[in-house]
Design an enzyme around this catalytic site. Structure first.
Site, PDB file in Angstrom:
ATOM      1  N   ASP A   6      -1.931  35.034  -0.552  1.00  0.00           N
ATOM      2  CA  ASP A   6      -3.025  34.077  -0.448  1.00  0.00           C
ATOM      3  C   ASP A   6      -3.042  33.243  -1.716  1.00  0.00           C
ATOM      4  OD1 ASP A   6      -5.538  32.802   0.429  1.00  0.00           O
ATOM      5  OD2 ASP A   6      -5.707  34.542   1.747  1.00  0.00           O
ATOM      6  N   ARG A  25      -8.324  37.304   3.942  1.00  0.00           N
ATOM      7  CA  ARG A  25      -9.474  37.462   4.816  1.00  0.00           C
ATOM      8  C   ARG A  25      -9.121  36.920   6.201  1.00  0.00           C
ATOM      9  NH1 ARG A  25     -13.338  32.877   1.852  1.00  0.00           N
ATOM     10  NH2 ARG A  25     -12.296  31.047   2.714  1.00  0.00           N
ATOM     11  N   GLY A  26     -10.040  37.065   7.145  1.00  0.00           N
ATOM     12  CA  GLY A  26      -9.842  36.505   8.474  1.00  0.00           C
ATOM     13  C   GLY A  26      -8.730  37.177   9.256  1.00  0.00           C
ATOM     14  N   ASP A  38       0.739  29.897  -3.029  1.00  0.00           N
ATOM     15  CA  ASP A  38       0.212  28.786  -2.236  1.00  0.00           C
ATOM     16  C   ASP A  38       1.268  28.376  -1.214  1.00  0.00           C
ATOM     17  OD1 ASP A  38      -0.695  26.262  -1.295  1.00  0.00           O
ATOM     18  OD2 ASP A  38      -1.734  25.876  -3.184  1.00  0.00           O
ATOM     19  N   SER A  98      -3.847  27.315  17.530  1.00  0.00           N
ATOM     20  CA  SER A  98      -5.256  27.359  17.929  1.00  0.00           C
ATOM     21  C   SER A  98      -5.381  26.836  19.345  1.00  0.00           C
ATOM     22  CB  SER A  98      -6.107  26.481  16.988  1.00  0.00           C
ATOM     23  OG  SER A  98      -7.414  26.305  17.503  1.00  0.00           O
ATOM     24  N   TYR A 100      -7.052  18.093  13.066  1.00  0.00           N
ATOM     25  CA  TYR A 100      -6.850  19.549  13.122  1.00  0.00           C
ATOM     26  C   TYR A 100      -6.072  19.921  14.378  1.00  0.00           C
ATOM     27  CZ  TYR A 100      -7.959  24.528  13.492  1.00  0.00           C
ATOM     28  OH  TYR A 100      -7.868  25.897  13.623  1.00  0.00           O
ATOM     29  N   THR A 120     -14.180  34.176  11.748  1.00  0.00           N
ATOM     30  CA  THR A 120     -13.529  34.103  10.448  1.00  0.00           C
ATOM     31  C   THR A 120     -14.320  33.171   9.535  1.00  0.00           C
ATOM     32  OG1 THR A 120     -12.120  32.196  10.937  1.00  0.00           O
ATOM     33  CG2 THR A 120     -11.299  34.376  11.608  1.00  0.00           C
TER      34      THR A 120
END
Length: 274
Positions: A43, A22-23, A76, A164, A177, A212
């Site tokens: 995933d 996803r995302g 993973d 990010s 983060y 997301t």
């Protein structure tokens, strides 16, 4: 990694994509498929007790793989051996590997840095940083180079990781983060240097606020009633669609990016320009 006996390399370029259920990862797999790539989608399809939200399900991963005609692999990123198996699947199914895209990522925050528990810190760095390292370990030995490029490929191997905009901005309650995403930048720039003159490039995509599954948890960090409030940090006051980030990744994976190496490319509606 050797091509399985009897297998002919695919005429299409082939990509591994982590976090592909996803995302941004899912959007990337779909965009690459539409551009003529074969894709192996990775995933974990398992929740993490250190996180406050659900991870991608097996049903989501299979649905995304079905939508782009790709191969789904449950693995993973915290475990290098599982990503080695995924890279072997690419070679067994398609006989080659042209790009590895580290899109798996998690977000943890809400407390000041000195109050963060070890398990929450580890959840960030094990996925966001070690996951990138593990993909490099698994994929780079099999990535095509200018010397052995099969017809139809992007003209050299590509390694792409997702950071990010928060990596470059002082953001309360998200110090860990931010640190994990800043580490991705340093890791991939160093990787690019290690890959000098091999024909394989390594670059970072730096998204802004994107629609997301981690958008709502991000808003909860600041008790925001609506994630749209994040858009005040963008020059363009809007939330990005994952497909916009995926388009940049797909371009970076292709032949037109051959001179881009060790770069951090913002796809953030001007977030890091403010």
């Amino acid at each position: 990694m050797a091509v399985v006996s009897g297998e002919q390399p695919s005429a299409k370029p082939v990509a591994l994509v982590t976090g592909a259920g996803r995302g941004i990862g899912a959007a990337t797999a779909k965009t690459l498929s539409a551009d003529g790539w074969d894709v192996v989608l990775i995933d974990s399809c398992a929740d993490n007790p250190a996180l406050d939200y659900a991870m991608c399900s097996r049903e989501e991963l299979d649905a995304t793989a079905g939508a782009c005609g790709g191969v789904a692999v449950v693995a993973d990123v915290r475990h290098a051996d599982q990503l080695v198996v995924a890279a072997e699947v690419a070679q067994e199914q398609f006989g080659r590997l042209d790009a590895a895209i580290a899109a798996a990522g998690v977000i943890v925050g809400g407390e000041p840095l000195w109050e963060m528990s070890d398990d929450r810190w580890d959840a960030l760095f094990d996925v966001n940083v070690k996951g990138v390292l593990n993909l490099a370990r698994a994929a780079i030995p099999g990535l095509t180079t200018f010397a052995d490029q099969a017809p139809g490929g992007p003209g050299g191997g590509r390694f792409i990781a997702i950071s990010s905009g928060i990596a470059l901005k002082a953001s309360p309650k998200l110090a860990a983060y931010s640190a994990s995403k800043a580490a991705v930048i340093g890791l991939v720039r160093g990787l690019a240097a290690d890959l000098a003159n091999t024909g394989i490039t390594a670059n970072v995509i730096q998204p802004g606020t994107t629609n997301t599954s981690v958008l709502a948890p991000s808003a909860q960090v600041y008790d925001l009633p609506d994630p749209v409030e994040f858009t005040e940090h963008h020059i363009d006051n809007r939330i990005l669609d994952p497909s916009e980030v995926a388009s940049a990744i797909a371009w970076l994976a292709g032949p037109g990016s051959s001179a881009i190496n060790g770069a951090v490319i913002p796809v953030d509606a001007g977030m890091t320009a403010r």
